[in-house]
Design a protein around this motif. Structure first.
Motif, PDB file in Angstrom:
ATOM      1  N   ASP A  49      -8.185 -20.613 -25.238  1.00 58.67           N
ATOM      2  CA  ASP A  49      -7.782 -22.246 -25.238  1.00 58.67           C
ATOM      3  C   ASP A  49      -6.312 -21.903 -24.272  1.00 58.67           C
ATOM      4  O   ASP A  49      -5.509 -21.278 -24.412  1.00 58.67           O
ATOM      5  N   SER A  51      -3.823 -24.619 -22.031  1.00 60.49           N
ATOM      6  CA  SER A  51      -3.380 -25.842 -21.738  1.00 60.49           C
ATOM      7  C   SER A  51      -2.940 -26.093 -20.470  1.00 60.49           C
ATOM      8  O   SER A  51      -2.362 -24.834 -19.708  1.00 60.49           O
ATOM      9  N   GLN A  53      -1.031 -28.022 -17.098  1.00 61.29           N
ATOM     10  CA  GLN A  53      -0.131 -29.227 -16.606  1.00 61.29           C
ATOM     11  C   GLN A  53       0.000 -29.346 -15.287  1.00 61.29           C
ATOM     12  O   GLN A  53       0.473 -28.250 -14.518  1.00 61.29           O
ATOM     13  N   LYS A  69      -0.446 -34.818 -14.909  1.00 56.35           N
ATOM     14  CA  LYS A  69      -1.532 -34.566 -15.658  1.00 56.35           C
ATOM     15  C   LYS A  69      -1.478 -33.622 -16.463  1.00 56.35           C
ATOM     16  O   LYS A  69      -0.823 -32.590 -16.286  1.00 56.35           O
ATOM     17  N   ARG A  70      -2.424 -33.851 -17.687  1.00 55.99           N
ATOM     18  CA  ARG A  70      -2.448 -32.679 -18.657  1.00 55.99           C
ATOM     19  C   ARG A  70      -4.027 -32.604 -18.861  1.00 55.99           C
ATOM     20  O   ARG A  70      -4.782 -33.637 -18.963  1.00 55.99           O
ATOM     21  N   ALA A  71      -4.472 -31.475 -19.382  1.00 55.44           N
ATOM     22  CA  ALA A  71      -5.854 -31.142 -19.969  1.00 55.44           C
ATOM     23  C   ALA A  71      -5.793 -29.935 -21.041  1.00 55.44           C
ATOM     24  O   ALA A  71      -4.768 -29.186 -20.853  1.00 55.44           O
ATOM     25  N   GLU A  72      -6.775 -29.745 -21.504  1.00 55.91           N
ATOM     26  CA  GLU A  72      -6.974 -28.539 -22.449  1.00 55.91           C
ATOM     27  C   GLU A  72      -8.378 -27.987 -21.982  1.00 55.91           C
ATOM     28  O   GLU A  72      -9.386 -28.837 -21.975  1.00 55.91           O
ATOM     29  N   LYS A  73      -8.610 -26.797 -21.841  1.00 61.60           N
ATOM     30  CA  LYS A  73      -9.811 -26.287 -21.465  1.00 61.60           C
ATOM     31  C   LYS A  73     -10.143 -25.095 -22.152  1.00 61.60           C
ATOM     32  O   LYS A  73      -9.183 -24.201 -22.585  1.00 61.60           O
ATOM     33  N   GLN A  78     -12.553 -22.720 -16.432  1.00 58.73           N
ATOM     34  CA  GLN A  78     -12.702 -23.866 -16.481  1.00 58.73           C
ATOM     35  C   GLN A  78     -11.338 -24.327 -16.165  1.00 58.73           C
ATOM     36  O   GLN A  78     -11.205 -25.437 -15.374  1.00 58.73           O
ATOM     37  N   ALA A  79     -10.328 -23.570 -16.717  1.00 61.85           N
ATOM     38  CA  ALA A  79      -8.995 -24.285 -16.379  1.00 61.85           C
ATOM     39  C   ALA A  79      -8.508 -24.021 -14.761  1.00 61.85           C
ATOM     40  O   ALA A  79      -8.051 -24.978 -14.169  1.00 61.85           O
ATOM     41  N   ILE A  82     -10.465 -27.015 -13.047  1.00 55.40           N
ATOM     42  CA  ILE A  82      -9.874 -28.500 -12.843  1.00 55.40           C
ATOM     43  C   ILE A  82      -8.629 -28.284 -12.051  1.00 55.40           C
ATOM     44  O   ILE A  82      -8.247 -29.322 -11.487  1.00 55.40           O
ATOM     45  N   TRP A  86      -7.570 -30.788  -8.948  1.00 55.63           N
ATOM     46  CA  TRP A  86      -6.293 -31.490  -9.079  1.00 55.63           C
ATOM     47  C   TRP A  86      -5.608 -31.247  -7.798  1.00 55.63           C
ATOM     48  O   TRP A  86      -5.101 -32.403  -7.188  1.00 55.63           O
TER      49      TRP A  86
END
Length: 95
Positions: A49, A51, A53, A69-73, A78-79, A82, A86
């Motif tokens: 997992d 996080s 930013q 921006k924020r996301a969880e991958k 995958q991190a 993205i 961005w």
């Protein structure tokens, strides 16, 4: 002599324990990825997992405006994928 960093898609990738920074501080934005958990695969510990930013590098901005921006991958691939998208959108494609 300038320090050389590992590059991913033309941008520096720097890791300190479970925190990874992706991008150039001279660009308007960088991405910070924090590994929240690991999973075992064979004899390796893989990031699970994460996080993500995207942050402004302009330190004159108020703290509440630094994170764009924020996301969880799940998983580092995958991190990074993205994060690269961005930064390409906001800073232009890396050379």
């Amino acid at each position: 002599m300038p320090q050389e960093f590992f590059l991913y898609k033309g941008r520096p990738l720097v890791r300190n324990k479970d925190t990874i920074y992706y991008g150039r501080m001279s660009d308007p934005y960088v991405v910070m990825m924090q590994i929240k958990s690991h999973r075992d695969f064979s004899d390796l510990s893989l990031a699970d997992d994460i996080s993500i930013q995207m942050m402004a590098t302009d330190l004159t901005l108020p703290p509440q405006k630094l994170i764009i921006k924020r996301a969880e991958k799940k998983g580092l691939y995958q991190a990074l994928d993205i994060a690269s998208i961005w930064l390409d959108r906001e800073c232009g494609a890396a050379n």
